[in-house]
Design a protein around this motif. Structure first.
Motif, PDB file in Angstrom:
ATOM      1  N   MET A 134       0.851  -1.185   0.000  1.00 54.92           N
ATOM      2  CA  MET A 134       0.000   0.000   0.000  1.00 54.92           C
ATOM      3  C   MET A 134       0.889   1.238   0.000  1.00 54.92           C
ATOM      4  SD  MET A 134      -2.756   1.198   2.919  1.00 54.92           S
ATOM      5  CE  MET A 134      -3.965  -0.058   2.531  1.00 54.92           C
ATOM      6  N   THR A 135       0.507   2.256  -0.766  1.00 59.91           N
ATOM      7  CA  THR A 135       1.295   3.493  -0.776  1.00 59.91           C
ATOM      8  C   THR A 135       0.388   4.684  -1.032  1.00 59.91           C
ATOM      9  OG1 THR A 135       3.362   4.450  -1.594  1.00 59.91           O
ATOM     10  CG2 THR A 135       1.866   3.549  -3.244  1.00 59.91           C
ATOM     11  N   LYS A 136       0.941   5.894  -0.902  1.00 62.20           N
ATOM     12  CA  LYS A 136       0.133   7.114  -0.995  1.00 62.20           C
ATOM     13  C   LYS A 136      -0.329   7.384  -2.420  1.00 62.20           C
ATOM     14  CE  LYS A 136       0.635  10.842   1.248  1.00 62.20           C
ATOM     15  NZ  LYS A 136       1.060  12.107   1.892  1.00 62.20           N
ATOM     16  N   TRP A 137      -1.558   7.874  -2.523  1.00 62.39           N
ATOM     17  CA  TRP A 137      -2.163   8.269  -3.794  1.00 62.39           C
ATOM     18  C   TRP A 137      -1.760   9.718  -4.072  1.00 62.39           C
ATOM     19  CZ3 TRP A 137      -4.507   6.666  -8.047  1.00 62.39           C
ATOM     20  CH2 TRP A 137      -5.444   7.455  -8.709  1.00 62.39           C
ATOM     21  N   PHE A 138      -0.759   9.883  -4.928  1.00 62.55           N
ATOM     22  CA  PHE A 138      -0.221  11.195  -5.279  1.00 62.55           C
ATOM     23  C   PHE A 138       0.124  11.969  -3.998  1.00 62.55           C
ATOM     24  CE2 PHE A 138      -2.222   9.509  -8.967  1.00 62.55           C
ATOM     25  CZ  PHE A 138      -1.425   9.928 -10.018  1.00 62.55           C
ATOM     26  N   ASP A 139      -0.318  13.222  -3.864  1.00 66.79           N
ATOM     27  CA  ASP A 139       0.059  13.998  -2.677  1.00 66.79           C
ATOM     28  C   ASP A 139      -1.099  14.118  -1.688  1.00 66.79           C
ATOM     29  OD1 ASP A 139      -1.551  15.667  -4.153  1.00 66.79           O
ATOM     30  OD2 ASP A 139      -0.235  17.411  -4.044  1.00 66.79           O
ATOM     31  N   THR A 140      -1.976  13.110  -1.684  1.00 69.84           N
ATOM     32  CA  THR A 140      -3.111  13.117  -0.763  1.00 69.84           C
ATOM     33  C   THR A 140      -2.792  12.254   0.456  1.00 69.84           C
ATOM     34  OG1 THR A 140      -4.236  11.131  -1.591  1.00 69.84           O
ATOM     35  CG2 THR A 140      -4.603  13.194  -2.800  1.00 69.84           C
ATOM     36  N   ASN A 141      -3.721  12.220   1.399  1.00 73.20           N
ATOM     37  CA  ASN A 141      -3.598  11.325   2.551  1.00 73.20           C
ATOM     38  C   ASN A 141      -4.249   9.970   2.290  1.00 73.20           C
ATOM     39  OD1 ASN A 141      -2.195  13.126   4.242  1.00 73.20           O
ATOM     40  ND2 ASN A 141      -4.104  14.193   4.750  1.00 73.20           N
ATOM     41  N   TYR A 142      -4.746   9.788   1.075  1.00 77.40           N
ATOM     42  CA  TYR A 142      -5.385   8.540   0.682  1.00 77.40           C
ATOM     43  C   TYR A 142      -4.308   7.546   0.232  1.00 77.40           C
ATOM     44  CZ  TYR A 142      -8.549   5.475  -1.938  1.00 77.40           C
ATOM     45  OH  TYR A 142      -9.246   4.401  -2.408  1.00 77.40           O
ATOM     46  N   VAL A 185      -0.464  15.212 -14.793  1.00 75.27           N
ATOM     47  CA  VAL A 185       0.095  16.387 -14.108  1.00 75.27           C
ATOM     48  C   VAL A 185       1.540  16.145 -13.668  1.00 75.27           C
ATOM     49  CG1 VAL A 185      -2.221  16.964 -13.303  1.00 75.27           C
ATOM     50  CG2 VAL A 185      -0.643  15.801 -11.742  1.00 75.27           C
ATOM     51  N   LEU A 186       2.074  14.954 -13.933  1.00 69.82           N
ATOM     52  CA  LEU A 186       3.447  14.633 -13.550  1.00 69.82           C
ATOM     53  C   LEU A 186       4.409  14.943 -14.691  1.00 69.82           C
ATOM     54  CD1 LEU A 186       2.870  11.143 -11.856  1.00 69.82           C
ATOM     55  CD2 LEU A 186       2.863  13.406 -10.766  1.00 69.82           C
ATOM     56  N   TYR A 207      -6.113  15.819 -12.484  1.00 71.56           N
ATOM     57  CA  TYR A 207      -6.293  16.578 -11.243  1.00 71.56           C
ATOM     58  C   TYR A 207      -5.032  16.491 -10.400  1.00 71.56           C
ATOM     59  CZ  TYR A 207      -8.206  11.845 -10.381  1.00 71.56           C
ATOM     60  OH  TYR A 207      -8.430  10.487 -10.365  1.00 71.56           O
ATOM     61  N   PHE A 208      -5.006  17.253  -9.316  1.00 72.01           N
ATOM     62  CA  PHE A 208      -3.859  17.394  -8.405  1.00 72.01           C
ATOM     63  C   PHE A 208      -2.743  18.247  -9.004  1.00 72.01           C
ATOM     64  CE2 PHE A 208      -5.044  12.872  -6.857  1.00 72.01           C
ATOM     65  CZ  PHE A 208      -6.083  13.375  -6.097  1.00 72.01           C
ATOM     66  N   GLY A 209      -3.056  19.017 -10.026  1.00 75.03           N
ATOM     67  CA  GLY A 209      -2.057  19.887 -10.626  1.00 75.03           C
ATOM     68  C   GLY A 209      -2.487  20.306 -12.017  1.00 75.03           C
ATOM     69  N   GLY A 210      -1.612  21.075 -12.678  1.00 80.18           N
ATOM     70  CA  GLY A 210      -1.877  21.485 -14.050  1.00 80.18           C
ATOM     71  C   GLY A 210      -1.353  20.463 -15.040  1.00 80.18           C
ATOM     72  N   LEU A 211      -1.613  20.707 -16.317  1.00 82.36           N
ATOM     73  CA  LEU A 211      -1.229  19.746 -17.346  1.00 82.36           C
ATOM     74  C   LEU A 211       0.270  19.733 -17.633  1.00 82.36           C
ATOM     75  CD1 LEU A 211      -4.231  19.993 -19.822  1.00 82.36           C
ATOM     76  CD2 LEU A 211      -3.656  18.119 -18.282  1.00 82.36           C
ATOM     77  N   ASN A 212       1.012  20.597 -16.982  1.00 84.59           N
ATOM     78  CA  ASN A 212       2.467  20.454 -16.932  1.00 84.59           C
ATOM     79  C   ASN A 212       3.119  20.412 -18.317  1.00 84.59           C
ATOM     80  OD1 ASN A 212       4.788  20.222 -15.326  1.00 84.59           O
ATOM     81  ND2 ASN A 212       4.862  18.010 -15.582  1.00 84.59           N
ATOM     82  N   GLY A 213       2.713  21.333 -19.183  1.00 84.19           N
ATOM     83  CA  GLY A 213       3.347  21.417 -20.493  1.00 84.19           C
ATOM     84  C   GLY A 213       2.794  20.476 -21.534  1.00 84.19           C
ATOM     85  N   ASN A 248     -12.850  23.148  -4.799  1.00 85.33           N
ATOM     86  CA  ASN A 248     -11.749  22.359  -4.257  1.00 85.33           C
ATOM     87  C   ASN A 248     -12.276  21.069  -3.625  1.00 85.33           C
ATOM     88  OD1 ASN A 248      -9.463  21.358  -2.816  1.00 85.33           O
ATOM     89  ND2 ASN A 248      -8.615  23.424  -2.782  1.00 85.33           N
ATOM     90  N   GLY A 249     -11.871  19.940  -4.203  1.00 86.67           N
ATOM     91  CA  GLY A 249     -12.318  18.642  -3.705  1.00 86.67           C
ATOM     92  C   GLY A 249     -11.501  18.113  -2.549  1.00 86.67           C
ATOM     93  N   ARG A 250     -10.600  18.945  -2.005  1.00 86.22           N
ATOM     94  CA  ARG A 250      -9.696  18.447  -0.973  1.00 86.22           C
ATOM     95  C   ARG A 250      -9.765  19.225   0.334  1.00 86.22           C
ATOM     96  NH1 ARG A 250      -3.955  17.130  -3.697  1.00 86.22           N
ATOM     97  NH2 ARG A 250      -3.556  16.656  -1.507  1.00 86.22           N
ATOM     98  N   ASN A 251     -10.741  20.119   0.465  1.00 82.86           N
ATOM     99  CA  ASN A 251     -10.886  20.773   1.765  1.00 82.86           C
ATOM    100  C   ASN A 251     -12.356  20.989   2.083  1.00 82.86           C
ATOM    101  OD1 ASN A 251     -11.847  23.325   0.799  1.00 82.86           O
ATOM    102  ND2 ASN A 251      -9.753  23.960   0.350  1.00 82.86           N
ATOM    103  N   ILE A 252     -12.627  21.456   3.274  1.00 78.33           N
ATOM    104  CA  ILE A 252     -14.007  21.574   3.754  1.00 78.33           C
ATOM    105  C   ILE A 252     -14.562  22.981   3.606  1.00 78.33           C
ATOM    106  CG2 ILE A 252     -13.702  19.706   5.422  1.00 78.33           C
ATOM    107  CD1 ILE A 252     -13.386  21.880   7.596  1.00 78.33           C
ATOM    108  N   TRP A 253     -13.761  23.918   3.087  1.00 77.83           N
ATOM    109  CA  TRP A 253     -14.166  25.318   3.089  1.00 77.83           C
ATOM    110  C   TRP A 253     -15.121  25.626   1.944  1.00 77.83           C
ATOM    111  CZ3 TRP A 253     -12.921  26.273   7.684  1.00 77.83           C
ATOM    112  CH2 TRP A 253     -11.716  25.821   8.221  1.00 77.83           C
ATOM    113  N   ARG A 254     -16.047  26.533   2.214  1.00 80.78           N
ATOM    114  CA  ARG A 254     -16.997  26.953   1.185  1.00 80.78           C
ATOM    115  C   ARG A 254     -16.268  27.680   0.066  1.00 80.78           C
ATOM    116  NH1 ARG A 254     -21.972  29.983   4.002  1.00 80.78           N
ATOM    117  NH2 ARG A 254     -22.657  29.989   1.822  1.00 80.78           N
TER     118      ARG A 254
END
Length: 330
Positions: free
Chosen positions: A113-121, A212-213, A242-248, A291-297
């Motif tokens: 098991m390992t981390k999904w990109f830069d998330t806590n998932y 995005v990598l 997702y998790f970034g831009g299209l990076n060129g 933003n799908g990664r925080n709780i703020w309105r």
């Protein structure tokens, strides 16, 4: 009218019902049929919540008993040999791969098991070997989509893309280039898309977050090969990053033979002008502005301002969505 949709929904339940049901099953306090029924109940509730929120397209296939990468490994029949020729369609095979044990079947070492990109998932890492062949072995994505359609929901099945699945896999045994397995993997995706087309599904979301990598050249070039292979399927493909831009890779991505592109504008809002300038006239642009990664309105005024030019130029080819699956909301 602007189409609204969601990339994915948390599956655990408002009161962590899924986790509680799984633990009861592992203890022997709940039967497999009762566990499966709890999954159906949660899926229906979550689809209904999204429909009542005004979404036009409801994601299916985003439900998982453990994680979506593991779901796709089972879909492809990528079950390591140590699991004694286990049935990829059996729920206990999934649990044995994830945990090393289940109510049935012989225990074996769990998959990494390992981390999904830069998330806590975290996700269960696919195990790959030279010469490995894949076939459609688990039909959960098809079954759950049929379930949603029967209940009257406008289903948009969600698949992790073939290149992302391969990139996240780990070579076991003799070293080799993972892209050697691409043809066999794509054949399975082709079959899945064909079966979804037979169910009258219009749109399928294919997630390729590795876009995005900073990928090696041969992996970037493989996107053209894969999506040229899949374009004959009679469904519309929404290619999601997702998790970034299209990076060129904007020019490459907008010219792929897909019907729509989703981008994360919360992580890289500056990519929007180039996308608007280069997007072909027939393609949808799905703007990930919530933003799908925080709780703020969200600041709706700011979003409307951000998308004003896009709406003027694209009209109903502009879709609005969260940046990524809501699975990642804390």
């Amino acid at each position: 009218m602007i189409t609204t949709h969601n990339l994915g929904f948390p599956r655990i339940g408002a009161n962590r019902e899924l986790k509680k049901a799984q633990e009861s099953y592992w203890r022997g306090d709940l039967s497999k049929s009762e566990l499966l029924e709890e999954g159906r109940r949660l899926r229906k509730r979550h689809w209904q919540l999204q429909k009542e929120s005004g979404l036009h397209l409801i994601p299916t296939g985003d439900f998982a008993w453990y994680d979506q990468i593991l779901n796709h490994s089972l879909m492809l029949g990528a079950v390591p040999e140590r699991f004694s020729k286990a049935d990829p369609g059996d729920l206990d095979t999934l649990f044995r791969m994830a945990r090393g044990r289940a109510p049935t079947g012989e225990p074996a070492a769990a998959c990494e098991m390992t981390k999904w990109f830069d998330t806590n998932y975290h996700y269960i890492v696919p195990e790959l070997s030279r010469g490995q062949q894949f076939q459609l072995s688990n039909t959960s994505i098809l079954d759950e989509t049929a379930e949603a359609i029967e209940q009257g929901f406008s289903a948009k099945p969600v698949l992790i893309g073939p290149l992302t699945w391969l990139w996240l896999g780990k070579v076991k045994g003799e070293s080799f280039d993972r892209l050697e397995l691409l043809d066999s993997v794509v054949e399975v995706y082709d079959k899945v898309l064909a079966k979804l087309a037979e169910m009258d599904v219009e749109w399928v979301q294919i997630d390729e977050p590795i876009l995005v990598l900073d990928l090696p050249l041969e992996w970037n070039q493989a996107f053209e090969y894969v999506y040229n292979r899949l374009q004959s399927c009679k469904v519309k493909i929404l290619l999601a990053s997702y998790f970034g831009g299209l990076n060129g890779t904007t020019t490459t991505v907008v010219n792929l033979p897909v019907d729509g592109i989703h981008v994360d504008l919360t992580r890289d809002p500056d990519q929007l002008p180039a996308l608007l300038d280069r997007l072909p006239a027939y393609k949808v642009l799905s703007a990930g502005v919530v933003n799908g990664r925080n709780i703020w309105r969200s600041d709706l005024k700011q979003i409307l301002q951000q998308l004003s030019d896009a709406e003027e130029r694209l009209g109903d080819r502009l879709w609005v969505a969260p940046s990524c699956s809501l699975l990642h909301v804390p």
